[in-house]
Design a protein around this motif. Structure first.
Motif, PDB file in Angstrom:
ATOM      1  N   LEU A   1     117.606  49.184  95.840  1.00 55.82           N
ATOM      2  CA  LEU A   1     116.397  49.918  96.222  1.00 55.82           C
ATOM      3  C   LEU A   1     116.130  49.859  97.723  1.00 55.82           C
ATOM      4  CD1 LEU A   1     114.199  48.697  93.243  1.00 55.82           C
ATOM      5  CD2 LEU A   1     115.503  50.825  93.439  1.00 55.82           C
ATOM      6  N   GLU A   2     116.936  49.061  98.434  1.00 59.33           N
ATOM      7  CA  GLU A   2     116.683  48.922  99.868  1.00 59.33           C
ATOM      8  C   GLU A   2     117.711  49.634 100.737  1.00 59.33           C
ATOM      9  OE1 GLU A   2     116.207  44.732 100.359  1.00 59.33           O
ATOM     10  OE2 GLU A   2     114.271  44.770  99.307  1.00 59.33           O
ATOM     11  N   VAL A   3     118.512  50.465 100.118  1.00 57.96           N
ATOM     12  CA  VAL A   3     119.468  51.270 100.893  1.00 57.96           C
ATOM     13  C   VAL A   3     119.107  52.736 100.690  1.00 57.96           C
ATOM     14  CG1 VAL A   3     121.370  49.590 100.713  1.00 57.96           C
ATOM     15  CG2 VAL A   3     121.105  51.351  98.958  1.00 57.96           C
ATOM     16  N   THR A   4     119.649  53.595 101.532  1.00 59.72           N
ATOM     17  CA  THR A   4     119.341  55.021 101.364  1.00 59.72           C
ATOM     18  C   THR A   4     120.087  55.556 100.143  1.00 59.72           C
ATOM     19  OG1 THR A   4     121.242  55.701 102.660  1.00 59.72           O
ATOM     20  CG2 THR A   4     119.178  55.326 103.882  1.00 59.72           C
ATOM     21  N   ALA A   5     119.631  56.704  99.676  1.00 58.31           N
ATOM     22  CA  ALA A   5     120.276  57.316  98.507  1.00 58.31           C
ATOM     23  C   ALA A   5     121.755  57.582  98.796  1.00 58.31           C
ATOM     24  CB  ALA A   5     119.560  58.609  98.148  1.00 58.31           C
ATOM     25  N   GLU A   6     122.080  57.959 100.037  1.00 55.76           N
ATOM     26  CA  GLU A   6     123.478  58.245 100.402  1.00 55.76           C
ATOM     27  C   GLU A   6     124.312  56.970 100.335  1.00 55.76           C
ATOM     28  OE1 GLU A   6     120.912  59.287 102.577  1.00 55.76           O
ATOM     29  OE2 GLU A   6     120.931  61.170 101.437  1.00 55.76           O
ATOM     30  N   GLU A   7     123.755  55.906 100.898  1.00 57.14           N
ATOM     31  CA  GLU A   7     124.494  54.628 100.896  1.00 57.14           C
ATOM     32  C   GLU A   7     124.731  54.143  99.469  1.00 57.14           C
ATOM     33  OE1 GLU A   7     123.534  51.029 103.538  1.00 57.14           O
ATOM     34  OE2 GLU A   7     122.105  52.585 104.163  1.00 57.14           O
ATOM     35  N   ARG A   8     123.688  54.318  98.645  1.00 60.26           N
ATOM     36  CA  ARG A   8     123.788  53.874  97.256  1.00 60.26           C
ATOM     37  C   ARG A   8     124.914  54.629  96.550  1.00 60.26           C
ATOM     38  NH1 ARG A   8     118.261  53.873  96.017  1.00 60.26           N
ATOM     39  NH2 ARG A   8     118.480  56.024  95.302  1.00 60.26           N
ATOM     40  N   LEU A   9     124.895  55.939  96.717  1.00 57.28           N
ATOM     41  CA  LEU A   9     125.904  56.775  96.064  1.00 57.28           C
ATOM     42  C   LEU A   9     127.309  56.427  96.561  1.00 57.28           C
ATOM     43  CD1 LEU A   9     126.378  59.096  94.111  1.00 57.28           C
ATOM     44  CD2 LEU A   9     126.129  60.696  96.015  1.00 57.28           C
ATOM     45  N   GLU A  10     127.405  56.229  97.861  1.00 53.11           N
ATOM     46  CA  GLU A  10     128.701  55.866  98.451  1.00 53.11           C
ATOM     47  C   GLU A  10     129.221  54.555  97.832  1.00 53.11           C
ATOM     48  OE1 GLU A  10     129.108  55.117 102.847  1.00 53.11           O
ATOM     49  OE2 GLU A  10     128.442  57.220 102.838  1.00 53.11           O
ATOM     50  N   THR A  11     128.307  53.603  97.682  1.00 51.28           N
ATOM     51  CA  THR A  11     128.700  52.305  97.105  1.00 51.28           C
ATOM     52  C   THR A  11     129.177  52.484  95.664  1.00 51.28           C
ATOM     53  OG1 THR A  11     127.037  51.261  98.461  1.00 51.28           O
ATOM     54  CG2 THR A  11     127.894  49.938  96.647  1.00 51.28           C
ATOM     55  N   TYR A  12     128.396  53.202  94.866  1.00 54.29           N
ATOM     56  CA  TYR A  12     128.791  53.401  93.470  1.00 54.29           C
ATOM     57  C   TYR A  12     130.135  54.145  93.387  1.00 54.29           C
ATOM     58  CZ  TYR A  12     124.157  51.884  91.827  1.00 54.29           C
ATOM     59  OH  TYR A  12     123.036  51.156  91.554  1.00 54.29           O
ATOM     60  N   GLU A  13     130.280  55.166  94.237  1.00 51.84           N
ATOM     61  CA  GLU A  13     131.540  55.934  94.222  1.00 51.84           C
ATOM     62  C   GLU A  13     132.713  55.021  94.564  1.00 51.84           C
ATOM     63  OE1 GLU A  13     132.277  58.782  93.140  1.00 51.84           O
ATOM     64  OE2 GLU A  13     130.547  60.124  93.289  1.00 51.84           O
ATOM     65  N   ALA A  14     132.522  54.160  95.563  1.00 54.52           N
ATOM     66  CA  ALA A  14     133.621  53.285  96.002  1.00 54.52           C
ATOM     67  C   ALA A  14     134.028  52.335  94.877  1.00 54.52           C
ATOM     68  CB  ALA A  14     133.191  52.493  97.233  1.00 54.52           C
ATOM     69  N   PHE A  15     133.037  51.761  94.191  1.00 56.24           N
ATOM     70  CA  PHE A  15     133.371  50.812  93.115  1.00 56.24           C
ATOM     71  C   PHE A  15     133.904  51.529  91.875  1.00 56.24           C
ATOM     72  CE2 PHE A  15     131.275  47.800  95.816  1.00 56.24           C
ATOM     73  CZ  PHE A  15     131.960  46.624  95.561  1.00 56.24           C
ATOM     74  N   TRP A  16     133.460  52.752  91.654  1.00 59.40           N
ATOM     75  CA  TRP A  16     133.996  53.551  90.535  1.00 59.40           C
ATOM     76  C   TRP A  16     135.473  53.840  90.799  1.00 59.40           C
ATOM     77  CZ3 TRP A  16     131.926  55.179  85.897  1.00 59.40           C
ATOM     78  CH2 TRP A  16     132.626  56.153  85.195  1.00 59.40           C
ATOM     79  N   ALA A  17     135.761  54.175  92.058  1.00 64.75           N
ATOM     80  CA  ALA A  17     137.146  54.509  92.421  1.00 64.75           C
ATOM     81  C   ALA A  17     138.039  53.264  92.335  1.00 64.75           C
ATOM     82  CB  ALA A  17     137.187  55.085  93.826  1.00 64.75           C
ATOM     83  N   LYS A  18     137.484  52.131  92.705  1.00 58.99           N
ATOM     84  CA  LYS A  18     138.256  50.882  92.675  1.00 58.99           C
ATOM     85  C   LYS A  18     138.460  50.422  91.222  1.00 58.99           C
ATOM     86  CE  LYS A  18     138.178  46.527  95.097  1.00 58.99           C
ATOM     87  NZ  LYS A  18     137.262  45.416  95.222  1.00 58.99           N
ATOM     88  N   GLY A  19     137.429  50.645  90.407  1.00 58.66           N
ATOM     89  CA  GLY A  19     137.512  50.302  88.993  1.00 58.66           C
ATOM     90  C   GLY A  19     137.299  48.830  88.703  1.00 58.66           C
ATOM     91  N   GLY A  20     137.140  48.545  87.423  1.00 56.99           N
ATOM     92  CA  GLY A  20     137.020  47.158  86.985  1.00 56.99           C
ATOM     93  C   GLY A  20     135.602  46.616  87.065  1.00 56.99           C
ATOM     94  N   ALA A  21     135.529  45.295  86.873  1.00 61.08           N
ATOM     95  CA  ALA A  21     134.225  44.642  86.747  1.00 61.08           C
ATOM     96  C   ALA A  21     133.445  44.612  88.056  1.00 61.08           C
ATOM     97  CB  ALA A  21     134.438  43.226  86.230  1.00 61.08           C
ATOM     98  N   GLY A  22     134.092  44.959  89.176  1.00 61.33           N
ATOM     99  CA  GLY A  22     133.422  44.956  90.473  1.00 61.33           C
ATOM    100  C   GLY A  22     132.161  45.803  90.479  1.00 61.33           C
ATOM    101  N   PHE A  23     132.143  46.867  89.664  1.00 60.87           N
ATOM    102  CA  PHE A  23     130.975  47.741  89.636  1.00 60.87           C
ATOM    103  C   PHE A  23     129.730  46.940  89.241  1.00 60.87           C
ATOM    104  CE2 PHE A  23     128.024  50.894  88.196  1.00 60.87           C
ATOM    105  CZ  PHE A  23     128.282  52.008  88.979  1.00 60.87           C
ATOM    106  N   THR A  24     129.903  45.978  88.370  1.00 63.47           N
ATOM    107  CA  THR A  24     128.758  45.205  87.883  1.00 63.47           C
ATOM    108  C   THR A  24     128.254  44.206  88.920  1.00 63.47           C
ATOM    109  OG1 THR A  24     129.727  45.368  85.696  1.00 63.47           O
ATOM    110  CG2 THR A  24     127.971  43.757  85.946  1.00 63.47           C
ATOM    111  N   TYR A  25     129.189  43.478  89.554  1.00 63.76           N
ATOM    112  CA  TYR A  25     128.706  42.415  90.461  1.00 63.76           C
ATOM    113  C   TYR A  25     128.861  42.736  91.947  1.00 63.76           C
ATOM    114  CZ  TYR A  25     133.662  41.217  90.186  1.00 63.76           C
ATOM    115  OH  TYR A  25     135.020  41.287  90.207  1.00 63.76           O
ATOM    116  N   GLY A  26     129.640  43.771  92.255  1.00 59.48           N
ATOM    117  CA  GLY A  26     129.906  44.032  93.675  1.00 59.48           C
ATOM    118  C   GLY A  26     129.016  45.087  94.299  1.00 59.48           C
TER     119      GLY A  26
END
Ligand code: N01
Length: 539
Positions: free
Chosen positions: A262-287
């Motif tokens: 909640l403390e990052v911009t919507a763009e940063e948030r989306l970028e982060t989710y996209e990066a972890f989705w692309a990387k795959g695995g459990a990182g999405f949950t804790y990273g």
């Protein structure tokens, strides 16, 4: 090791189960404390979970280089995993290798299910009976029976009349099941279903998935192991890797994110989710973001991101609607990772039936009848999970002091001290019992912590000629409240999951594992030991 009672028991300890927990416990107690050990194992071989769960696509969600024992540096250097995530046959060969390498089989009796274990108050021994007619006594009883090993086949009218074949993922046949040209049903979309569905879909003539609850799942991006990473970054640094895993929250040697969604911009948030989705695995949950596990608003951003991916991947709009998880937040059920799960619903031969809206009425000789439709099948696969955490205990008649059964003691949900012991059941230790981090962490890390702690405790007792150690009822009560308190603010309380016993009709709704993290838990167990094993009564 000399027994403390006047009557010598048959063994210093009986260990139930020859999976990771039983094998590790046997080795440690035999090799390091010189104890006499008898292991009983229901299967015909070692492996526990990995002996039974042979369904198509079965593999572990923990990366292979940390899904193993850490006690032997040589073993860590010698063993080479082939996949980023270890597949069931490879984990099974690893455990067979461990059994051979450390000469463990000579203390294991296979094809033998323990039926009862009773604490004898006159001798302070446990008396253990098996379905093969064994009746033996031991000073210690140690359970390594797994958290997820008592299969749940739901009671659906008519199963007996089904003329085809049916299987549960958790007790899969050793022979290959041929799906070629077959009409197949899979009931259940948890970890097992999500792994099996894409593989079965490739073989079957037609696959119909019966879904009760839609799932959030992240692509695993499974691949062959990165040899350079293993040789250059893992093998030379295993000590540091394990140290980090042991003190982490989840048993993995990774840095968890400390950022708020909640403390990052919507763009940063989306970028982060996209990066972890692309990387795959459990990182999405804790990273990604720290508060998606505890703050509903933060979690909504992750949940919505995954829903957007489902809309993107799945082509048929009606199937998309059925697949969208909206009734529980991401991470409130066991986090899933998959290979082509959502993509599978784009196949011509795959159909999704929403049984929340059109429940299964009965199994017929030819197939399955829901409220709205009748289907014909050659094979039904139950991926319907397990009576987790307590079910494997209740398959045995375990009795402590005053003939109290564990079933009675846990009638309102499991009560333990540290997830290791139960008041009224002296000298019985549970490896990854309810109330310990177990299923919320990388299992081998949780298992090894228990093995070390229990064996240190047994050594402490033996050195002081203490006959019995048993959890104090007050200490147990305080621990049970602590386990509940820790779980209360988490997302875990917001879904009907097996963590809460919600998958088994009539089971008390109690959050069973310890959600405080393996590192924090380790610290607490160490403190208890440093304070002379406070919270235990010695006899
Ligand atoms: O079992 P589950 P699982 N009628 O309980 C549905 C570990 N594991 O075997 O969500 C119809 O998760 C149920 O629906 P709902 C891992 O810890 C790890 O898949 O309860 N449907 C759900 O969809 C995992 O969490 C790995 O509404 C019924 C499914 O069946 C745990 O084992 C791999 C039903 C059961 O899902 C268990 O996973 C496999 C009924 N009466 C397992 N009853 C890896 O590491 C239940 N369902 C990869």
């Amino acid at each position: 090791m000399a027994a403390n009672s006047d009557i010598t028991p048959d063994f210093d300890a009986v260990v139930i189960g020859a999976g990771f927990a039983g094998l590790g416990m046997l080795r440690r107690l035999r090799e390091e404390l010189g104890m006499s050990i008898q292991v009983y194992e229901a299967g015909a071989g070692v492996g526990g979970t990995w002996y039974w769960n042979r369904y198509p696509g079965a593999r572990c969600d923990s990366e292979s280089y940390v899904y193993c024992f850490s006690f032997s540096k040589e073993l860590l250097q010698d063993w080479n995993w082939s996949g980023k995530y270890p597949e069931q046959p490879e984990i099974l060969s690893y455990l067979n290798h461990v059994a051979d390498r450390f000469d463990l089989r000579r203390n294991i009796q296979f094809n033998t299910r323990v039926t009862s274990a009773k604490f004898l108050e006159d001798t302070n021994h446990w008396q253990i009976e098996t379905d093969q007619g064994d009746r033996v006594t031991a000073r210690f009883l140690i359970t390594g029976i797994g958290c997820i090993s008592a299969g749940n086949v739901p009671e659906i009218t008519g199963l007996d009349s089904f003329e085809g074949d049916w299987y549960h993922t958790g007790s899969w046949p050793h022979e290959e099941v041929d799906f070629d040209g077959k009409r197949v049903a899979v009931i259940g979309t948890g970890s097992s279903g999500v792994q099996a569905i894409p593989v079965i879909a490739e073989q079957a003539k037609r696959l119909t998935v019966f879904q009760r609850t839609p799932q959030y799942t992240i692509p695993a991006r499974h691949e062959t192991v990165d040899r350079r990473f293993i040789e250059e970054e893992v093998k030379p640094n295993y000590d540091d890797i394990w140290e980090k895993a042991r003190w982490s929250k989840s048993g993995f040697p990774v840095d968890a994110s400390e950022r708020s969604a909640l403390e990052v911009t919507a763009e940063e948030r989306l970028e982060t989710y996209e990066a972890f989705w692309a990387k795959g695995g459990a990182g999405f949950t804790y990273g990604t973001f720290e508060d998606i596990r505890t703050d509903r608003r933060a979690n909504d951003t992750a949940s919505e991101f995954i829903r957007s991916k489902i809309r993107e991947i799945v082509k048929d709009p009606e199937t998309v609607e059925r697949l969208l998880p909206t009734d529980h937040p991401f991470g409130s059920k066991r986090a899933l990772i998959d290979t082509n799960y959502f993509e599978t619903y784009n196949r011509e031969n795959v159909e999704l039936v929403d049984i929340r809206h059109s429940p299964i009425q009965e199994i017929t000789p030819k197939g399955i009848r829901t409220e709205d439709e009748e289907f014909e099948f050659d094979i039904i696969v139950f991926a319907t999970g397990f009576d987790a955490m307590t079910g494997s205990f209740f398959r045995m008649d375990i009795r402590g002091r005053n003939d109290l059964t564990l079933k009675e003691k846990w009638s309102e949900g499991p009560k333990t001290y540290l997830g290791l012991q139960v008041a009224g059941f002296p000298n019985m230790f549970m490896i990854t019992g309810p109330g310990s981090p177990s299923v919320l962490s990388n299992m081998p890390v949780a298992i090894e912590q228990h093995i070390e702690w229990v064996s240190d405790f047994i050594e402490f007792l033996s050195e002081r000629s203490i006959k019995t150690a048993e959890a104090d009822l007050d200490a147990e009560t305080v621990w049970v409240s602590h386990v509940n308190e820790i779980a209360e603010p988490t997302m875990f309380m917001l879904a009907n999951s097996w963590y809460l016993g919600a998958n088994i009709p009539g089971k008390p709704r109690v959050f069973m594992p310890y959600a405080g993290g393996i590192g924090t838990y380790r610290e607490k167990c160490n403190e208890v030991a440093d304070n002379g094993y406070e919270g235990f009564i010695f006899g």
